[in-house]
Design an enzyme around this catalytic site. Structure first.
Site, PDB file in Angstrom:
ATOM      1  N   GLU A  52       0.835  -1.211   0.000  1.00 38.11           N
ATOM      2  CA  GLU A  52       0.000   0.000   0.000  1.00 38.11           C
ATOM      3  C   GLU A  52       0.870   1.262   0.000  1.00 38.11           C
ATOM      4  O   GLU A  52       0.567   2.236  -0.692  1.00 38.11           O
ATOM      5  CB  GLU A  52      -0.925   0.011   1.229  1.00 38.11           C
ATOM      6  CG  GLU A  52      -1.940  -1.126   1.278  1.00 38.11           C
ATOM      7  CD  GLU A  52      -1.399  -2.347   2.024  1.00 38.11           C
ATOM      8  OE1 GLU A  52      -0.164  -2.571   2.020  1.00 38.11           O
ATOM      9  OE2 GLU A  52      -2.218  -3.078   2.608  1.00 38.11           O
ATOM     10  N   CYS A  80      -0.890   0.286   7.583  1.00 39.51           N
ATOM     11  CA  CYS A  80      -1.294   0.670   6.233  1.00 39.51           C
ATOM     12  C   CYS A  80      -2.741   1.153   6.199  1.00 39.51           C
ATOM     13  O   CYS A  80      -3.095   2.005   5.388  1.00 39.51           O
ATOM     14  CB  CYS A  80      -1.128  -0.504   5.278  1.00 39.51           C
ATOM     15  SG  CYS A  80       0.598  -0.842   4.920  1.00 39.51           S
ATOM     16  N   ALA A  94      14.621 -26.725 -12.468  1.00 39.82           N
ATOM     17  CA  ALA A  94      14.859 -26.005 -13.722  1.00 39.82           C
ATOM     18  C   ALA A  94      14.896 -27.028 -14.845  1.00 39.82           C
ATOM     19  O   ALA A  94      15.659 -27.996 -14.801  1.00 39.82           O
ATOM     20  CB  ALA A  94      16.163 -25.222 -13.661  1.00 39.82           C
ATOM     21  N   ARG A 133      16.986 -17.931  -2.440  1.00 36.88           N
ATOM     22  CA  ARG A 133      17.822 -18.655  -1.473  1.00 36.88           C
ATOM     23  C   ARG A 133      18.196 -17.766  -0.290  1.00 36.88           C
ATOM     24  O   ARG A 133      18.253 -18.218   0.852  1.00 36.88           O
ATOM     25  CB  ARG A 133      19.119 -19.117  -2.153  1.00 36.88           C
ATOM     26  CG  ARG A 133      18.996 -20.369  -2.988  1.00 36.88           C
ATOM     27  CD  ARG A 133      20.378 -20.729  -3.507  1.00 36.88           C
ATOM     28  NE  ARG A 133      20.368 -21.892  -4.380  1.00 36.88           N
ATOM     29  CZ  ARG A 133      21.445 -22.309  -5.056  1.00 36.88           C
ATOM     30  NH1 ARG A 133      22.602 -21.639  -4.941  1.00 36.88           N
ATOM     31  NH2 ARG A 133      21.369 -23.369  -5.824  1.00 36.88           N
ATOM     32  N   LEU A 180      25.448 -24.003  -3.115  1.00 39.85           N
ATOM     33  CA  LEU A 180      24.121 -23.763  -2.525  1.00 39.85           C
ATOM     34  C   LEU A 180      24.080 -22.468  -1.724  1.00 39.85           C
ATOM     35  O   LEU A 180      23.449 -22.398  -0.667  1.00 39.85           O
ATOM     36  CB  LEU A 180      23.693 -24.942  -1.633  1.00 39.85           C
ATOM     37  CG  LEU A 180      23.590 -26.308  -2.311  1.00 39.85           C
ATOM     38  CD1 LEU A 180      23.207 -27.371  -1.291  1.00 39.85           C
ATOM     39  CD2 LEU A 180      22.590 -26.299  -3.454  1.00 39.85           C
TER      40      LEU A 180
END
Lengths: 334, 334
Positions: free
Chosen positions: A55, A112, A179, A204, A224
């Site tokens: 917002e 908000c 993937a 990640r 990783l």
């Protein structure tokens, strides 16, 4: 195509999905603002924790469009205060389309719901109702201020957008990232373009834990980590029954714990869990993860590549593009 | 996300792509209208020959939003005349965003450029310029009437949208249609949901020619017609060096010519050509077709299914959804 509440809320939903997986520990939320005449002013989303809520971001974009001379502070609290002082009634009688009920609580930024009241909005269309103890009640704040609140439009879609956050809040959220090429192959080198790999590293960097199987460890010896975005590497879990060499790259990453176990259960202390792997690990994990994030390059492979072998059936929740590559968030089809 | 000319023209481009392949012998065109205050009134496209051009369809949707009591005739010429008499200046000072220069000629309907003048538009944003002899000059008509004409925004994207039509006009347009699961397999039964098969039959019904290889004929014995939409079956070309049984289903379809040849060249008399097949035929044809239309179901297959084997590399032009299934229009990547 009908230009109605569903149209505008769809814009907010789609914008929010672009940042799904990146907003942890906050939910993915989108917001659209139209002015008193119905002209579209902003399509915005919460992009990551520490950046403005949807917002606030939308209000900034809307005011920036109406008054390009305004220079906004970037820090969310300063931005909130600045907009409160400088909105100049430009958003008077505007309509806010939000995928999630605006928050009612003082978190890192003020509520908000109060912002929408301050700006003098006429109407708010809310997709999903916030049931969390600390944030709920935003709709009431709006109604008390005389703002017309409408709910029940695209609620299912807004709840789908919110579900990863709700799962996380009720225990943990886990997803399998895959993937593939167009032909379903996933070996023989890098599959996705650089932009998609940056996106993956961003995701990640907000995960607690990354999980792979022993097969991936031995075949790819991956780090990783989140080096492409200078992000924090998540802790790593290697699920393998075989002995693992301590020289593997995964152990070389600083400030990370690496766990080796033979079972597939995620340790209880982790709440935002990314699983990566190939065919075997997908089969092993597909009943255990909450969602699937599948990248698709537009290439076919050369002969002899491996393809995914599973009988999994999925339902698409959102599809987007990153670089010359598509990605989709999926759930299991029932 | 910036809400600017690019944003609105993108809405028009995306809407038009939904009907790519269905508008033959007309181009796929999209049109967006915003009112004098910038409020979005319509996102429309030309859906098929015999239905209104994108500008006329958008004008109808815009007027319908502003005056829900209007009842529009469906026949395009009547619609054009009706709007000319009943627009009531509701679209005065509006902006038209069109992916292609509005036509200047009397075809099945009167010129779209004249319509925009009649409606009193203030501004027209044109993506691709029409160079065809019979339709060009629309921008000049607008400018002579005092309408501000802007070009050069998303021209590349608008030209990509138009290219199938230009190829058809300059000789022929051909595309390879492929249906794959997420894992790239395409055998063992029906792949895509019913909605996608209806979409394919709609496309077939406007093609001159459908082309398959002998492998598909022998494995699937398909009808290659447009029965799901009661459409006309295109002529069929079977590329095979083997002897073909005259009892094959493809010969049973009425009002269609079926050609059998050993070569892969398309007979010159055909201009809008759809090629279907599997791995071998894709490899044989991938250098000969102009575009690729690939459907993706969200299933993986059971073990033992065949996968596509080619080293083709593609670039996505548009991705959409139909039922629980994605589809993309692609070109070869260079």
């Amino acid at each position: 195509m009908a230009i109605d509440d569903r149209f505008y809320l769809s814009l907010a939903i789609n914008e929010a999905w672009k940042y799904q997986g990146l907003t942890y520990p906050n939910p993915a939320v989108g917001c659209v603002i139209t002015d008193k005449n119905g002209a579209l002013l902003a399509v915005a989303a919460h992009r990551r924790a520490g950046l403005p809520h949807a917002e606030l971001e939308a209000a900034k974009e809307a005011l920036s469009k109406l008054n390009p001379l305004l220079t906004f502070p970037s820090e969310p609290n300063e931005l909130y205060a600045f907009i409160g002082k400088n909105h100049n009634n430009l958003l008077k009688n505007s309509t806010f389309y939000v995928t999630l009920e605006p928050c009612s609580h003082q978190g890192l930024t003020p509520p908000c719901a109060d912002l929408i009241v301050t700006l003098g909005a006429k109407k708010a269309l809310i997709g999903a109702i916030d049931d969390t103890d600390k944030a709920k009640g935003g709709a009431q704040i709006l109604q008390k201020a005389g703002i017309e609140v409408k709910t029940g439009v695209l609620s299912k879609e807004c709840n789908e957008l919110l579900e990863p956050f709700l799962l996380w809040q009720n225990g943990s959220f886990s997803f399998f990232k895959l993937a593939l090429r167009l032909d379903g192959t996933y070996d023989n080198g890098i599959i996705t373009p650089h932009e998609a790999r940056i996106f993956t590293h961003k995701i990640r960097s907000v995960c607690d834990l990354i999980v792979i199987g022993g097969g991936t460890l031995r075949a790819d010896n991956p780090l990783l980590d989140a080096r492409l975005v200078n992000g924090k590497a998540p802790d790593a879990l290697i699920c393998t029954r075989q002995k693992t060499q301590k020289e593997a790259n995964v152990f070389s990453v600083k400030n990370r714990e690496t766990i080796i176990q033979s079972g597939l259960d995620f340790p209880k202390k982790y709440k935002n869990i990314m699983v990566e792997g190939g065919s075997n690990f997908l089969r092993a994990m597909s009943g255990r993860v909450d969602r699937f994030l599948i990248f698709h390059s537009y290439d076919f492979s050369l002969k002899g590549s491996k393809k995914i072998e599973t009988d999994l059936k999925l339902k698409l929740l959102y599809q987007g593009c990153v670089g010359n590559c598509s990605f989709g968030w999926y759930r299991r089809a029932f």
